[in-house]
Design an enzyme around this catalytic site. Structure first.
Site, mmCIF file in Angstrom:
data_model
loop_
_atom_site.group_PDB
_atom_site.id
_atom_site.type_symbol
_atom_site.label_atom_id
_atom_site.label_comp_id
_atom_site.label_asym_id
_atom_site.label_seq_id
_atom_site.Cartn_x
_atom_site.Cartn_y
_atom_site.Cartn_z
ATOM 1 N N LYS A 18 0.697 -1.180 -0.110
ATOM 2 C CA LYS A 18 0.436 -0.502 0.305
ATOM 3 C C LYS A 18 1.130 1.192 -0.376
ATOM 4 O O LYS A 18 0.735 2.311 -0.911
ATOM 5 C CB LYS A 18 -1.425 -0.050 1.713
ATOM 6 C CG LYS A 18 -1.674 -1.199 1.273
ATOM 7 C CD LYS A 18 -3.117 -1.159 2.620
ATOM 8 C CE LYS A 18 -1.997 -0.583 3.527
ATOM 9 N NZ LYS A 18 -1.279 -2.157 4.161
ATOM 10 N N ARG A 132 12.349 -5.365 5.092
ATOM 11 C CA ARG A 132 12.114 -3.867 5.020
ATOM 12 C C ARG A 132 13.069 -4.701 6.720
ATOM 13 O O ARG A 132 13.420 -3.296 6.857
ATOM 14 C CB ARG A 132 10.584 -3.608 5.306
ATOM 15 C CG ARG A 132 10.040 -2.316 6.085
ATOM 16 C CD ARG A 132 9.320 -1.555 5.905
ATOM 17 N NE ARG A 132 8.070 -2.278 6.624
ATOM 18 C CZ ARG A 132 6.842 -2.366 6.624
ATOM 19 N NH1 ARG A 132 6.203 -1.137 5.669
ATOM 20 N NH2 ARG A 132 6.016 -3.057 7.032
ATOM 21 N N ARG A 149 -0.154 -8.565 13.307
ATOM 22 C CA ARG A 149 -0.825 -7.651 12.369
ATOM 23 C C ARG A 149 -1.611 -8.709 11.051
ATOM 24 O O ARG A 149 -2.084 -7.679 11.056
ATOM 25 C CB ARG A 149 0.001 -6.655 11.734
ATOM 26 C CG ARG A 149 0.878 -5.431 13.107
ATOM 27 C CD ARG A 149 1.925 -5.374 12.312
ATOM 28 N NE ARG A 149 2.147 -4.548 10.957
ATOM 29 C CZ ARG A 149 3.777 -4.261 10.403
ATOM 30 N NH1 ARG A 149 4.569 -4.915 10.698
ATOM 31 N NH2 ARG A 149 3.528 -3.732 9.386
HETATM 32 P P1 B4P Z 1 3.481 -1.877 2.210
HETATM 33 O O1 B4P Z 1 2.842 -2.527 1.925
HETATM 34 O O2 B4P Z 1 3.570 -0.790 1.629
HETATM 35 O O3 B4P Z 1 3.605 -1.270 4.122
HETATM 36 P P2 B4P Z 1 3.305 -0.164 4.323
HETATM 37 O O4 B4P Z 1 2.391 0.448 3.720
HETATM 38 O O5 B4P Z 1 3.851 0.517 5.521
HETATM 39 O O6 B4P Z 1 1.657 -1.040 5.222
HETATM 40 P P3 B4P Z 1 1.660 -2.193 6.821
HETATM 41 O O7 B4P Z 1 0.460 -2.188 7.351
HETATM 42 O O8 B4P Z 1 2.932 -2.523 7.081
HETATM 43 O O9 B4P Z 1 1.570 -0.319 7.544
HETATM 44 P P4 B4P Z 1 1.100 0.840 8.335
HETATM 45 O O10 B4P Z 1 2.272 1.776 8.501
HETATM 46 O O11 B4P Z 1 0.287 1.124 7.530
HETATM 47 O O12 B4P Z 1 5.119 -2.329 2.177
HETATM 48 C C1 B4P Z 1 5.852 -3.104 2.973
HETATM 49 C C2 B4P Z 1 6.802 -3.709 2.698
HETATM 50 O O13 B4P Z 1 6.884 -4.569 0.820
HETATM 51 C C3 B4P Z 1 8.290 -2.870 1.745
HETATM 52 O O14 B4P Z 1 9.205 -2.501 2.099
HETATM 53 C C4 B4P Z 1 8.362 -2.976 -0.111
HETATM 54 O O15 B4P Z 1 9.495 -2.515 -0.599
HETATM 55 C C5 B4P Z 1 7.731 -3.870 -0.334
HETATM 56 N N1 B4P Z 1 6.870 -4.675 -0.773
HETATM 57 C C6 B4P Z 1 5.825 -3.484 -1.743
HETATM 58 N N2 B4P Z 1 5.092 -3.975 -2.803
HETATM 59 C C7 B4P Z 1 6.058 -4.753 -3.048
HETATM 60 C C8 B4P Z 1 6.426 -5.617 -4.679
HETATM 61 N N3 B4P Z 1 5.700 -5.097 -5.928
HETATM 62 N N4 B4P Z 1 7.189 -6.788 -4.597
HETATM 63 C C9 B4P Z 1 8.015 -6.226 -3.581
HETATM 64 N N5 B4P Z 1 8.024 -6.299 -2.252
HETATM 65 C C10 B4P Z 1 6.944 -4.681 -2.184
HETATM 66 O O16 B4P Z 1 0.815 0.364 10.344
HETATM 67 C C11 B4P Z 1 1.852 0.539 10.772
HETATM 68 C C12 B4P Z 1 0.719 0.828 11.871
HETATM 69 O O17 B4P Z 1 0.462 1.368 12.340
HETATM 70 C C13 B4P Z 1 -0.284 -1.016 12.589
HETATM 71 O O18 B4P Z 1 0.742 -1.905 12.637
HETATM 72 C C14 B4P Z 1 -1.178 0.286 14.070
HETATM 73 O O19 B4P Z 1 -0.776 -0.433 14.654
HETATM 74 C C15 B4P Z 1 -1.018 1.318 13.073
HETATM 75 N N6 B4P Z 1 -1.889 2.241 12.661
HETATM 76 C C16 B4P Z 1 -1.873 2.636 10.936
HETATM 77 N N7 B4P Z 1 -2.919 3.192 10.805
HETATM 78 C C17 B4P Z 1 -4.248 3.066 11.404
HETATM 79 C C18 B4P Z 1 -5.495 3.096 11.275
HETATM 80 N N8 B4P Z 1 -5.893 3.460 10.896
HETATM 81 N N9 B4P Z 1 -5.878 2.708 13.232
HETATM 82 C C19 B4P Z 1 -5.679 2.697 13.655
HETATM 83 N N10 B4P Z 1 -4.124 2.428 14.019
HETATM 84 C C20 B4P Z 1 -3.797 2.492 12.682
#
Ligand code: B4P
Length: 198
Positions: A18, A132, A149
């Site tokens: 995402k 990551r 998660r």
């Molecule tokens: P991403 O999937 O981009 O990870 P993310 O956006 O950080 O999502 P995540 O759910 O983990 O975190 P968030 O900040 O929303 O990428 C993951 C990895 O995959 C990267 O290293 C990337 O390079 C790799 N990758 C991506 N695409 C690829 C491809 N095509 N091929 C190979 N590799 C690839 O949330 C973190 C925490 O914040 C939550 O657990 C929660 O505690 C809190 N939080 C956030 N929003 C919240 C909400 N609305 N309500 C309550 N808590 C919340």
């Protein structure tokens, strides 16, 4: 084709891409990327009272309270750049947040146009997040927290996709492949012109 006002929600498990895709799409669509995860991590780094509360919750892989996240989101959506549309990444995370978002956007007269769900098998997710963890050392990327998660995602966030499906606004996109390939799939799944811009 994609330059009209567009309000987009990106759904998908942690590690589904995402944040990565939202970063690539914002230039293409000319709208800001709003990540509640990034907003929370910034608050943690800044050591604000909100950040102090959020830190332990995030490190345990749980969701930060709906109230805190909604307040943060309202502030961000009130900034001028969001009037042109936005890519919402990481919100809504449960049905209560979904209802709060709809109330807020109805008040602003700016409904969500489309929800994109990125699908990636869990084995791949575990691999990506391990990558990551090695690169960035995010505290919530340990194997144990990642399991939690994923569990929270299945229990609380999957129903949000169901909700958008009922509204006819959900598009499911295969999140496996090169970054550019996945971006093209997302662009191809967007409505040709957002109804609000017509
Ligand atoms: P991403 O999937 O981009 O990870 P993310 O956006 O950080 O999502 P995540 O759910 O983990 O975190 P968030 O900040 O929303 O990428 C993951 C990895 O995959 C990267 O290293 C990337 O390079 C790799 N990758 C991506 N695409 C690829 C491809 N095509 N091929 C190979 N590799 C690839 O949330 C973190 C925490 O914040 C939550 O657990 C929660 O505690 C809190 N939080 C956030 N929003 C919240 C909400 N609305 N309500 C309550 N808590 C919340």
């Amino acid at each position: 084709r994609h330059r009209s006002i567009m309000r987009l929600v990106l759904l998908g498990a942690p590690g589904s891409g995402k944040g990565t895709q939202a970063d690539l799409l914002k230039a293409e669509l000319g709208i800001p990327h709003i990540s509640t995860g990034d907003l929370l991590r910034a608050a943690v780094r800044a050591g604000t009272p909100l950040g102090l509360k959020a830190k332990a919750v995030m490190e345990a892989g749980q969701l930060v309270s709906d109230e805190i996240v909604l307040g943060m989101l309202e502030e961000r959506l009130a900034q001028a750049d969001a009037a042109a549309g936005f890519i919402l990444d990481g919100y809504p995370r449960n049905l209560a947040q979904c209802a709060a978002l709809e109330t807020l956007l109805a008040r602003l007269g700016q409904p969500i146009d489309v929800a994109i769900k990125l699908e990636v098998p869990s084995e791949l997710i575990v691999e990506r997040i391990a990558g990551r963890a090695a690169e960035q050392g995010r505290k919530d990327d340990t194997p144990e927290t990642v399991r939690e998660r994923l569990r929270v995602y299945a229990e609380q966030t999957e129903p949000v996709a169901g909700h958008f499906a009922q509204l006819g606004k959900l598009r499911v996109v295969d999140g496996v492949g090169e970054l550019a390939e996945v971006s093209q799939r997302i662009l191809g799944a967007l409505p040709a012109g957002a109804p609000s811009a017509a």
